[in-house]
Design an enzyme around this catalytic site. Structure first.
Site, PDB file in Angstrom:
ATOM      1  N   LEU A  55       0.866  -1.174   0.000  1.00  0.00           N
ATOM      2  CA  LEU A  55       0.000   0.000   0.000  1.00  0.00           C
ATOM      3  C   LEU A  55       0.906   1.228   0.000  1.00  0.00           C
ATOM      4  O   LEU A  55       1.954   1.238   0.651  1.00  0.00           O
ATOM      5  CB  LEU A  55      -0.900   0.030   1.241  1.00  0.00           C
ATOM      6  CG  LEU A  55      -1.972  -1.054   1.358  1.00  0.00           C
ATOM      7  CD1 LEU A  55      -2.718  -0.914   2.683  1.00  0.00           C
ATOM      8  CD2 LEU A  55      -2.970  -0.973   0.200  1.00  0.00           C
ATOM      9  N   ASP A  56       0.515   2.262  -0.729  1.00  0.00           N
ATOM     10  CA  ASP A  56       1.277   3.499  -0.716  1.00  0.00           C
ATOM     11  C   ASP A  56       1.366   4.044   0.703  1.00  0.00           C
ATOM     12  O   ASP A  56       0.497   3.787   1.546  1.00  0.00           O
ATOM     13  CB  ASP A  56       0.613   4.550  -1.621  1.00  0.00           C
ATOM     14  CG  ASP A  56       0.612   4.143  -3.084  1.00  0.00           C
ATOM     15  OD1 ASP A  56       1.473   3.323  -3.470  1.00  0.00           O
ATOM     16  OD2 ASP A  56      -0.253   4.634  -3.829  1.00  0.00           O
ATOM     17  N   ARG A  57       2.399   4.835   0.955  1.00  0.00           N
ATOM     18  CA  ARG A  57       2.611   5.389   2.294  1.00  0.00           C
ATOM     19  C   ARG A  57       1.388   6.160   2.790  1.00  0.00           C
ATOM     20  O   ARG A  57       1.028   6.083   3.969  1.00  0.00           O
ATOM     21  CB  ARG A  57       3.839   6.314   2.277  1.00  0.00           C
ATOM     22  CG  ARG A  57       4.220   6.870   3.632  1.00  0.00           C
ATOM     23  CD  ARG A  57       5.500   7.684   3.536  1.00  0.00           C
ATOM     24  NE  ARG A  57       6.076   7.888   4.851  1.00  0.00           N
ATOM     25  CZ  ARG A  57       7.349   8.142   5.075  1.00  0.00           C
ATOM     26  NH1 ARG A  57       8.189   8.215   4.061  1.00  0.00           N
ATOM     27  NH2 ARG A  57       7.814   8.320   6.289  1.00  0.00           N
ATOM     28  N   ARG A 162      -5.837   5.589  -7.974  1.00  0.00           N
ATOM     29  CA  ARG A 162      -5.651   7.035  -8.024  1.00  0.00           C
ATOM     30  C   ARG A 162      -5.590   7.529  -9.467  1.00  0.00           C
ATOM     31  O   ARG A 162      -6.209   8.545  -9.823  1.00  0.00           O
ATOM     32  CB  ARG A 162      -4.370   7.408  -7.266  1.00  0.00           C
ATOM     33  CG  ARG A 162      -4.402   6.992  -5.805  1.00  0.00           C
ATOM     34  CD  ARG A 162      -3.011   6.943  -5.170  1.00  0.00           C
ATOM     35  NE  ARG A 162      -2.377   8.264  -5.139  1.00  0.00           N
ATOM     36  CZ  ARG A 162      -1.131   8.456  -4.733  1.00  0.00           C
ATOM     37  NH1 ARG A 162      -0.381   7.423  -4.348  1.00  0.00           N
ATOM     38  NH2 ARG A 162      -0.628   9.678  -4.716  1.00  0.00           N
TER      39      ARG A 162
END
Length: 246
Positions: A55-57, A162
């Site tokens: 998962l992205d930060r 996104r």
């Protein structure tokens, strides 16, 4: 700091907080691999932790990690063969033209900029991206409209959710990297559901976690969100027969 939702001798499922890295080497700060290794050391266990997805930060939610090389291998096969359900909730600017649907695009990742783009033709470095979504609720806000959507990934491309919504002028709230204009939060994206056949016990694992009661998720009907979380995963989507072959 660890919020563990499920654990046995083969896997650990926990919440990755927003702002924490999935693994070392992605930047400065705490990461899930190190946290879980320390957790296992404190239990006098092997500190092996297998990373299966990221998962992205600036994205939080449910993640699964393996506690053995065998579990890592089997779950990696399940993910590769799409016998692994990953679902998200997101808040986007605007309202999708259709309440539900499937988005398919060609995506290119520019590693030098750590940014992905929807492109119109296949070439080196371009991969197909696919997801399905359903709109849970749309509300009016000062900036226009926010929509809460449920997203199921078919593929796992970098920044996929996104980018695919931003390319349709529906950027995620708080996602300045891809056109979101709200600075009250990070990208409003939450990994709320993982479902798969356990790599060793063969039981169906279906773990869900509500998004945090904070901006912008708290703007929407808590009842509607809870109804989404209660919905059962279609067990036919998690193909046991294929997994049992590995």
């Amino acid at each position: 700091m660890l919020n563990i939702l499920f654990e046995d001798k083969h896997i650990i499922i926990c919440i990755k907080p927003i702002g924490v890295l999935s693994q070392p080497g992605q930047g400065e700060g705490m990461d899930m691999i190190t946290l879980l290794q320390e957790y296992r050391k404190n239990k006098k266990e092997s500190d092996y932790i297998g990373l299966l997805h990221r998962l992205d930060r600036n994205v939080g939610g449910v993640m699964v990690f393996a506690k053995s090389e065998l579990a890592t291998k089997k779950l990696s096969v399940a993910i590769m063969e799409r016998n692994f359900t990953k679902e998200y909730m997101a808040v986007i600017h605007g309202r999708p033209s259709e309440e539900s649907g499937i988005l398919k695009d060609l995506m290119f990742k520019d590693s030098s900029k750590n940014k992905s783009f929807v492109v119109n033709r296949m070439r080196k470095g371009v991969k197909e991206a696919s997801l399905e979504y359903r709109t849970i609720e749309t509300i009016g806000v000062a900036e226009g409209e926010f929509s809460l959507i449920r997203v199921k990934l078919h593929t796992g491309r970098t920044h996929q959710i996104r980018v695919q919504f931003a390319s349709r002028k529906l950027p995620l709230v708080g996602d300045g990297k891809y056109g979101g204009k709200d600075n009250q939060c990070d990208a409003a994206l939450w990994s709320y559901c993982l479902a798969f056949v356990h790599p060793l016990t063969k039981a169906l694992v279906d773990i869900k976690q509500l998004p945090p009661v904070q901006y912008p998720f708290h703007l929407f009907s808590e009842e509607l969100i809870k109804e989404e979380v209660k919905k059962e995963v279609n067990k036919e989507e998690v193909n046991k027969d294929v997994m049992l072959e590995h």
